[in-house]
Design a protein around this motif. Structure first.
Motif, PDB file in Angstrom:
ATOM      1  N   TYR A 129       0.822  -1.214   0.000  1.00  0.00           N
ATOM      2  CA  TYR A 129       0.000   0.000   0.000  1.00  0.00           C
ATOM      3  C   TYR A 129       0.855   1.262   0.000  1.00  0.00           C
ATOM      4  CZ  TYR A 129       0.958  -0.344   5.061  1.00  0.00           C
ATOM      5  OH  TYR A 129       1.578  -0.452   6.297  1.00  0.00           O
ATOM      6  N   LEU A 130       0.236   2.339  -0.455  1.00  0.00           N
ATOM      7  CA  LEU A 130       0.834   3.677  -0.450  1.00  0.00           C
ATOM      8  C   LEU A 130       0.083   4.545   0.546  1.00  0.00           C
ATOM      9  CD1 LEU A 130       2.573   6.028  -1.692  1.00  0.00           C
ATOM     10  CD2 LEU A 130       0.742   6.295  -3.379  1.00  0.00           C
ATOM     11  N   LEU A 131       0.815   5.435   1.207  1.00  0.00           N
ATOM     12  CA  LEU A 131       0.216   6.358   2.162  1.00  0.00           C
ATOM     13  C   LEU A 131       0.254   7.799   1.638  1.00  0.00           C
ATOM     14  CD1 LEU A 131       1.907   5.015   5.423  1.00  0.00           C
ATOM     15  CD2 LEU A 131      -0.433   4.564   4.634  1.00  0.00           C
ATOM     16  N   HIS A 132      -0.677   8.602   2.104  1.00  0.00           N
ATOM     17  CA  HIS A 132      -0.624  10.050   1.908  1.00  0.00           C
ATOM     18  C   HIS A 132      -0.674  10.720   3.281  1.00  0.00           C
ATOM     19  CE1 HIS A 132      -0.947  10.153  -2.462  1.00  0.00           C
ATOM     20  NE2 HIS A 132      -0.894  11.464  -2.399  1.00  0.00           N
ATOM     21  N   LYS A 133      -0.046  11.883   3.361  1.00  0.00           N
ATOM     22  CA  LYS A 133      -0.091  12.679   4.577  1.00  0.00           C
ATOM     23  C   LYS A 133      -0.504  14.096   4.231  1.00  0.00           C
ATOM     24  CE  LYS A 133       4.857  13.859   4.364  1.00  0.00           C
ATOM     25  NZ  LYS A 133       6.145  13.803   5.095  1.00  0.00           N
TER      26      LYS A 133
END
Length: 223
Positions: free
Chosen positions: A197-201
């Motif tokens: 998975y990829l995260l965003h902040k």
């Protein structure tokens, strides 16, 4: 070139998280643990409601994997992965050896940063408020990769037509792909099906921290 280890999946020179993937779904949110360490992962707090996420989902196509290069330790516990197509539309456990012989591929799904920001600002108050409270370590899942056997992955090409909806019992996202030579296939994305998975902040808040003005991708190895 793509690479898989115990902690990440690397594709196009970008590393996606694998830690705690079994608890991660598209638009899960929580605290990023060990933020700049080798074992960084998302500690899931909750997820945005599936009916709110469904209209925002887009398909990313397939990625071929050389499973012969994936050791049992790097592939997952006891050399197993959860894959779609083994038992139909639900992800089921299978061995890396079977994945290799069956030409299994990774298939990606995402909510782009723009639609995700709108969703957080207009409908997903719980997620937005959590990210504000959590501060620098708050993250949301914007992209996931799942494993599919060959016949299923062929139906989920980038050229397929897709329909996405919340599953009837509310446990996940029902995604149907059609319009390819592989016919029509359906999967249910739910807890236990995510491989990476990829995260965003949040990169920028408005003055009162009531709205998100900018989101930023956080790949494995970022801070």
């Amino acid at each position: 070139m793509s690479k898989i280890t115990k902690h990440y999946f690397e594709h196009n020179n970008r590393k996606y998280f694998r830690g705690n993937a079994e608890n991660v779904e598209l638009c899960s949110y929580g605290e990023k643990k060990d933020p700049i360490g080798p074992n960084a992962y998302l500690d899931v707090e909750n997820r945005i409601q599936r009916e709110l996420v469904a209209p925002k989902v887009k398909a990313l196509g397939t990625v071929a994997i050389d499973w012969a290069q994936v050791s049992k330790v790097d592939g997952g516990a006891k050399g197993q992965v959860n894959a779609f197509g083994v038992k139909g539309e639900r992800a089921a456990e299978t061995s890396i050896g079977v994945a290799e012989k069956g030409n299994y591929k990774l298939v990606g799904f995402a909510v782009d940063a723009g639609p995700l920001r709108v969703l957080l600002n207009t409908e997903a108050d719980g997620a937005r408020n959590f990210l504000e409270r959590e501060g620098n370590d708050g993250r949301i899942v914007s992209e996931i990769w799942v494993v599919m056997e060959a016949e299923y992955s062929s139906a989920f090409s980038i050229s397929a037509s897709y329909s996405v909806s919340a599953s009837v019992v509310g446990v996940g996202l029902d995604i149907t792909a059609s319009g390819t030579s592989a016919g029509t296939k359906k999967i249910t994305l739910s807890a236990g099906s995510t491989f990476a998975y990829l995260l965003h902040k949040v990169k920028k808040w408005n003055k009162g921290k009531t709205k998100i003005e900018d989101l930023e991708a956080d790949y494995k190895g970022g801070s």
